[in-house]
Design a protein around this motif. Structure first.
Motif, PDB file in Angstrom:
ATOM      1  N   ALA A  35      -0.541  -6.752  20.771  1.00 43.40           N
ATOM      2  CA  ALA A  35      -1.650  -6.770  19.796  1.00 43.40           C
ATOM      3  C   ALA A  35      -2.326  -8.131  19.864  1.00 43.40           C
ATOM      4  O   ALA A  35      -1.659  -9.166  19.783  1.00 43.40           O
ATOM      5  CB  ALA A  35      -1.104  -6.521  18.396  1.00 43.40           C
ATOM      6  N   LEU A  91      -4.969 -10.646  18.232  1.00 43.46           N
ATOM      7  CA  LEU A  91      -5.752 -10.957  17.027  1.00 43.46           C
ATOM      8  C   LEU A  91      -6.372 -12.325  17.249  1.00 43.46           C
ATOM      9  O   LEU A  91      -5.714 -13.345  17.121  1.00 43.46           O
ATOM     10  CB  LEU A  91      -4.825 -10.961  15.808  1.00 43.46           C
ATOM     11  N   HIS A 135      -3.932  -3.838  22.496  1.00 46.63           N
ATOM     12  CA  HIS A 135      -4.390  -3.446  21.161  1.00 46.63           C
ATOM     13  C   HIS A 135      -5.227  -4.614  20.650  1.00 46.63           C
ATOM     14  O   HIS A 135      -4.737  -5.734  20.553  1.00 46.63           O
ATOM     15  CB  HIS A 135      -3.127  -3.254  20.321  1.00 46.63           C
ATOM     16  N   ASP A 150      -7.233  -6.285  17.608  1.00 48.74           N
ATOM     17  CA  ASP A 150      -7.463  -6.232  16.162  1.00 48.74           C
ATOM     18  C   ASP A 150      -8.873  -6.712  15.833  1.00 48.74           C
ATOM     19  O   ASP A 150      -9.258  -7.811  16.254  1.00 48.74           O
ATOM     20  CB  ASP A 150      -6.440  -7.125  15.440  1.00 48.74           C
ATOM     21  N   MET A 161     -11.382  -7.414  12.547  1.00 48.55           N
ATOM     22  CA  MET A 161     -11.419  -7.513  11.078  1.00 48.55           C
ATOM     23  C   MET A 161     -12.770  -8.057  10.629  1.00 48.55           C
ATOM     24  O   MET A 161     -13.329  -8.927  11.274  1.00 48.55           O
ATOM     25  CB  MET A 161     -10.295  -8.444  10.603  1.00 48.55           C
ATOM     26  N   HIS A 207      -8.271  -1.656  17.040  1.00 46.72           N
ATOM     27  CA  HIS A 207      -7.734  -1.427  15.689  1.00 46.72           C
ATOM     28  C   HIS A 207      -8.792  -1.930  14.715  1.00 46.72           C
ATOM     29  O   HIS A 207      -8.895  -3.127  14.449  1.00 46.72           O
ATOM     30  CB  HIS A 207      -6.412  -2.183  15.529  1.00 46.72           C
ATOM     31  N   MET A 211     -10.167  -2.767  11.518  1.00 49.68           N
ATOM     32  CA  MET A 211      -9.876  -3.056  10.092  1.00 49.68           C
ATOM     33  C   MET A 211     -11.180  -3.494   9.453  1.00 49.68           C
ATOM     34  O   MET A 211     -11.367  -4.667   9.098  1.00 49.68           O
ATOM     35  CB  MET A 211      -8.777  -4.113  10.010  1.00 49.68           C
ATOM     36  N   PRO A 239      -2.349  -5.264   6.338  1.00 53.99           N
ATOM     37  CA  PRO A 239      -3.215  -5.752   7.410  1.00 53.99           C
ATOM     38  C   PRO A 239      -3.878  -7.084   7.089  1.00 53.99           C
ATOM     39  O   PRO A 239      -4.061  -7.432   5.939  1.00 53.99           O
ATOM     40  CB  PRO A 239      -4.268  -4.649   7.531  1.00 53.99           C
ATOM     41  N   GLY A 240      -4.191  -7.829   8.152  1.00 64.17           N
ATOM     42  CA  GLY A 240      -4.946  -9.061   7.935  1.00 64.17           C
ATOM     43  C   GLY A 240      -4.461 -10.238   8.758  1.00 64.17           C
ATOM     44  O   GLY A 240      -5.252 -11.076   9.169  1.00 64.17           O
ATOM     45  N   CYS A 243      -1.243 -11.827  11.685  1.00 66.83           N
ATOM     46  CA  CYS A 243      -0.032 -11.570  12.475  1.00 66.83           C
ATOM     47  C   CYS A 243       1.063 -12.489  11.932  1.00 66.83           C
ATOM     48  O   CYS A 243       0.800 -13.339  11.080  1.00 66.83           O
ATOM     49  CB  CYS A 243      -0.272 -11.772  13.959  1.00 66.83           C
ATOM     50  N   GLY A 244       2.268 -12.247  12.395  1.00 63.65           N
ATOM     51  CA  GLY A 244       3.370 -13.110  11.971  1.00 63.65           C
ATOM     52  C   GLY A 244       3.918 -12.778  10.589  1.00 63.65           C
ATOM     53  O   GLY A 244       4.606 -13.592   9.990  1.00 63.65           O
ATOM     54  N   ASP A 285       2.652  -1.030  13.729  1.00 61.59           N
ATOM     55  CA  ASP A 285       1.931  -2.279  13.990  1.00 61.59           C
ATOM     56  C   ASP A 285       2.186  -3.266  12.859  1.00 61.59           C
ATOM     57  O   ASP A 285       1.868  -2.997  11.715  1.00 61.59           O
ATOM     58  CB  ASP A 285       0.426  -1.954  14.059  1.00 61.59           C
ATOM     59  N   GLY A 341       4.813  -7.040  12.458  1.00 65.88           N
ATOM     60  CA  GLY A 341       6.201  -7.480  12.325  1.00 65.88           C
ATOM     61  C   GLY A 341       7.137  -6.823  13.329  1.00 65.88           C
ATOM     62  O   GLY A 341       8.344  -6.753  13.117  1.00 65.88           O
ATOM     63  N   SER A 382       2.409  -8.596  18.291  1.00 63.17           N
ATOM     64  CA  SER A 382       1.621  -9.781  18.653  1.00 63.17           C
ATOM     65  C   SER A 382       2.542 -10.984  18.792  1.00 63.17           C
ATOM     66  O   SER A 382       2.903 -11.371  19.910  1.00 63.17           O
ATOM     67  CB  SER A 382       0.556 -10.057  17.595  1.00 63.17           C
ATOM     68  N   SER A 383       3.004 -11.560  17.656  1.00 60.37           N
ATOM     69  CA  SER A 383       3.752 -12.821  17.757  1.00 60.37           C
ATOM     70  C   SER A 383       5.011 -12.668  18.602  1.00 60.37           C
ATOM     71  O   SER A 383       5.346 -13.564  19.369  1.00 60.37           O
ATOM     72  CB  SER A 383       4.117 -13.374  16.386  1.00 60.37           C
TER      73      SER A 383
HETATM   74  C1  DX5 Z   1      -2.412  -7.027  11.499  1.00 62.98           C
HETATM   75  C2  DX5 Z   1      -2.707  -6.490  12.863  1.00 62.98           C
HETATM   76  C3  DX5 Z   1      -1.504  -6.501  13.761  1.00 62.98           C
HETATM   77  C4  DX5 Z   1      -0.965  -7.893  13.960  1.00 62.98           C
HETATM   78  C5  DX5 Z   1       0.431  -7.813  14.514  1.00 62.98           C
HETATM   79  O1  DX5 Z   1      -3.349  -6.627  10.594  1.00 62.98           O
HETATM   80  O2  DX5 Z   1      -3.190  -5.186  12.773  1.00 62.98           O
HETATM   81  O3  DX5 Z   1      -1.862  -5.930  14.989  1.00 62.98           O
HETATM   82  O4  DX5 Z   1      -1.793  -8.622  14.777  1.00 62.98           O
HETATM   83  O5  DX5 Z   1       0.972  -9.082  14.529  1.00 62.98           O
HETATM   84  P1  DX5 Z   1       2.541  -9.281  14.493  1.00 62.98           P
HETATM   85  O6  DX5 Z   1       3.110  -8.437  15.573  1.00 62.98           O
HETATM   86  O7  DX5 Z   1       2.721 -10.714  14.740  1.00 62.98           O
HETATM   87  O8  DX5 Z   1       3.000  -8.873  13.160  1.00 62.98           O
END
Ligand code: DX5
Ligand code: ZN
Length: 537
Positions: free
Chosen positions: A8, A10, A32, A34, A36, A63, A65, A137-138, A140-141, A167, A169, A189-190
């Motif tokens: 993912a 972002l 993927h 993201d 926003m 994705h 958002m 959502p919003g 990562c990490g 998606d 964590g 992502s992270s």
């Molecule tokens: C959050 C995004 C996720 C996010 C995942 O709103 O939709 O895709 O980037 O990040 P991790 O895997 O670090 O939680």
């Protein structure tokens, strides 16, 4: 059904996007992305301008958002997967028509949204892929929300052929859980981009996904029966009063530097807020919960203050402009020792020092009366001017809300603060995107806030309003800016950590009933476990 790992991405710029794609291209078939809009979620990423002519040789899933996905999808032609949030669908036909050159539509859903919302689309609209957010959502990490697994279970049981993606964590540990629950696509992502070896990280998540899937197929039915049992609601009052629970960490004016301890304190404060508002049967939970981490950082690390001597001459001055979130302020002050916690239960009672909006002169430690919005910054500027003129070292901190920026006075104040180069003034904006009558950008668009404050001559810092380390670092950074006031835009989640409150505008000014208060305390106890376990480590 095979398991797939999708990185993912972002990011805010095209350069970053291309760089991230290059990093993972050798290890995966799909990425993927993201997107926003800072309306649907409290964050802003790369825009449409960065999404054209993307590198070939890899598949893309977007994705979205955003509040109006149809207006974005139509501008990204190609055989892409477009994941649209069911919470943002106003007219399905518009979404369908927005696809250009063979795009496909999948659905995404936030943790609080009931899973049944998806069923009609899967049944009638031939949606083949669904993404379940396992964080709000919003950003990562964030921490994986295990409660989402019961929704995955239900969905997998009902639609055995459906592509179910999770998606948020996702890492080797949580991907095993999510796959065991029934998910077959793992977006991360992270756990991938922060890893030293990206292909190894992808492989690890894949393998744990396989482990989880293999486990799930063996005892599928059993699981379902187990999941549908709703948790036993606590009807009798908890043995230990909340305030007693809360005081395990207690501090005076000493600065707390242990981040875990600070999160335990913000959890205490959130528990107090639930208890207070439940007892008062009125008040404002959403903003109070959203600002609990900011209040914690201020009262237990950033502010120079002394709860035992509220009028200490050298104290930093703290101004709350959006007075209705005072349950959070009161809870923080009590936690810090300004007054006994038992007094919190007198909120909004006749004769109490803790009224629905704070009153200067009634409760020691309250620097200003507030309630009518848009005035706090002016008061803060007055104090900062005095300190500057009298060469005092104390600083002024002012918390205000995003909705308050509908008030003209706040912009007049912003002009004045930069005229006088008030480097001793820090404003923290609670950017939670809601106000009493809806989304801020619907009521009266205030963006771009960052550019506006910069243009007004302020130093501006954008942060995650729930990352206590970021809050403290931003305040430290502000101390290095001598000739400009600083605006910290803290992106927060209204109703933070309360499963049924997060992002729900209705909780702006409504207090929780018995059942809701019990559920809210359970949610917070769950949160607490995470930090308490870490504390033991
Ligand atoms: C959050 C995004 C996720 C996010 C995942 O709103 O939709 O895709 O980037 O990040 P991790 O895997 O670090 O939680
Ligand atoms: Zn995503």
């Amino acid at each position: 059904m095979d398991v797939e790992v999708i990185p993912a991405i972002l990011v805010k710029s095209r350069e970053e996007l291309l760089a991230q794609i290059e990093k993972v291209k050798p290890s995966v078939t799909t990425v993927h992305i993201d997107i926003m809009d800072n309306v649907f979620v409290p964050n802003k990423t790369i825009g449409l301008e960065g999404l054209t002519n993307l590198p070939s040789g890899i598949l893309y899933e977007f994705h979205w958002m955003v509040k109006d996905p149809e207006n974005w999808i139509s501008k990204v032609p190609g055989k892409h997967m477009h994941l649209v949030h069911v919470e943002a669908i106003s007219d399905w036909n518009k979404i369908e028509k927005a696809r250009v050159d063979g795009g496909e539509i999948g659905l995404a859903i936030n943790p609080p949204t009931p899973i049944e919302t998806l069923y009609p689309y899967i049944k009638n609209k031939a949606v083949k892929k669904v993404l379940l957010m396992t964080v709000n959502p919003g950003f990562c990490g964030q921490k994986y929300i295990p409660e989402v697994e019961s929704k995955i279970n239900a969905l997998r049981a009902k639609f055995p052929e459906l592509e179910i993606e999770v998606d948020g964590g996702i890492n080797p540990e949580t991907s095993e859980r999510a796959s065991e629950a029934g998910a077959n696509i793992l977006a991360a992502s992270s756990a991938i981009f922060m890893a030293k070896n990206i292909s190894e990280a992808v492989q690890n998540i894949y393998e744990s996904g396989i482990r989880g899937r293999n486990k799930s197929q063996s005892c599928w039915c059993e699981k379902i029966t187990e999941v549908v049992n709703v948790p036993k609601l606590i009807t009798e009052p908890p043995k230990q009063t909340l305030l007693e629970i809360g005081s395990s960490v207690g501090v005076g004016a000493t600065k707390v530097t242990d981040i875990k301890k600070l999160y335990l304190l913000s959890n205490n404060i959130r528990q107090s807020i639930v208890k207070m508002l439940h007892a008062a049967k009125s008040g404002h939970p959403a903003g109070s919960m959203g600002l609990a981490d900011v209040f914690t950082a201020l009262y237990f690390n950033v502010l120079n203050h002394d709860p035992k001597n509220p009028d200490w001459e050298c104290r930093d001055r703290f101004i709350l402009s959006n007075g209705h979130v005072c349950p959070g302020l009161y809870a923080s002050m009590a936690e810090a020792g300004y007054f006994p916690k038992e007094e919190l239960m007198t909120l909004r009672k006749l004769g109490s020092r803790l009224q629905g909006h704070p009153h200067r002169g009634t409760l020691p430690g309250i620097e200003n009366s507030s309630g009518p919005l848009g005035q706090g910054l002016s008061i803060a500027i007055g104090m900062a001017l005095v300190a500057k003129r009298e060469k005092k070292s104390w600083r002024v901190y002012c918390v205000c809300s995003d909705g308050e920026h509908n008030e003209g006075q706040i912009w007049e104040a912003a002009l004045l603060a930069s005229k006088y180069k008030l480097g001793n003034l820090v404003a923290i904006m609670d950017r939670n995107n809601i106000q009493i009558d809806g989304f801020t950008e619907d009521v009266l668009p205030i963006e771009p806030l960052e550019e506006k404050y910069r243009a007004f001559g302020w130093h501006v810092i954008n942060i995650d309003g729930h990352n206590i380390q970021q809050i403290i670092s931003a305040c430290d950074e502000a101390k290095t800016i001598i000739d400009k006031p600083t605006m910290i835009i803290a992106h927060t989640v209204p109703g933070k950590d309360i499963s049924f409150m997060e992002f729900i505008t209705a909780w702006h000014g409504k207090s929780p009933g018995d059942k809701e208060a019990t559920t809210a305390l359970e949610d917070l106890e769950e949160e607490r476990k995470f930090y308490r376990d870490q504390e033991k480590e």
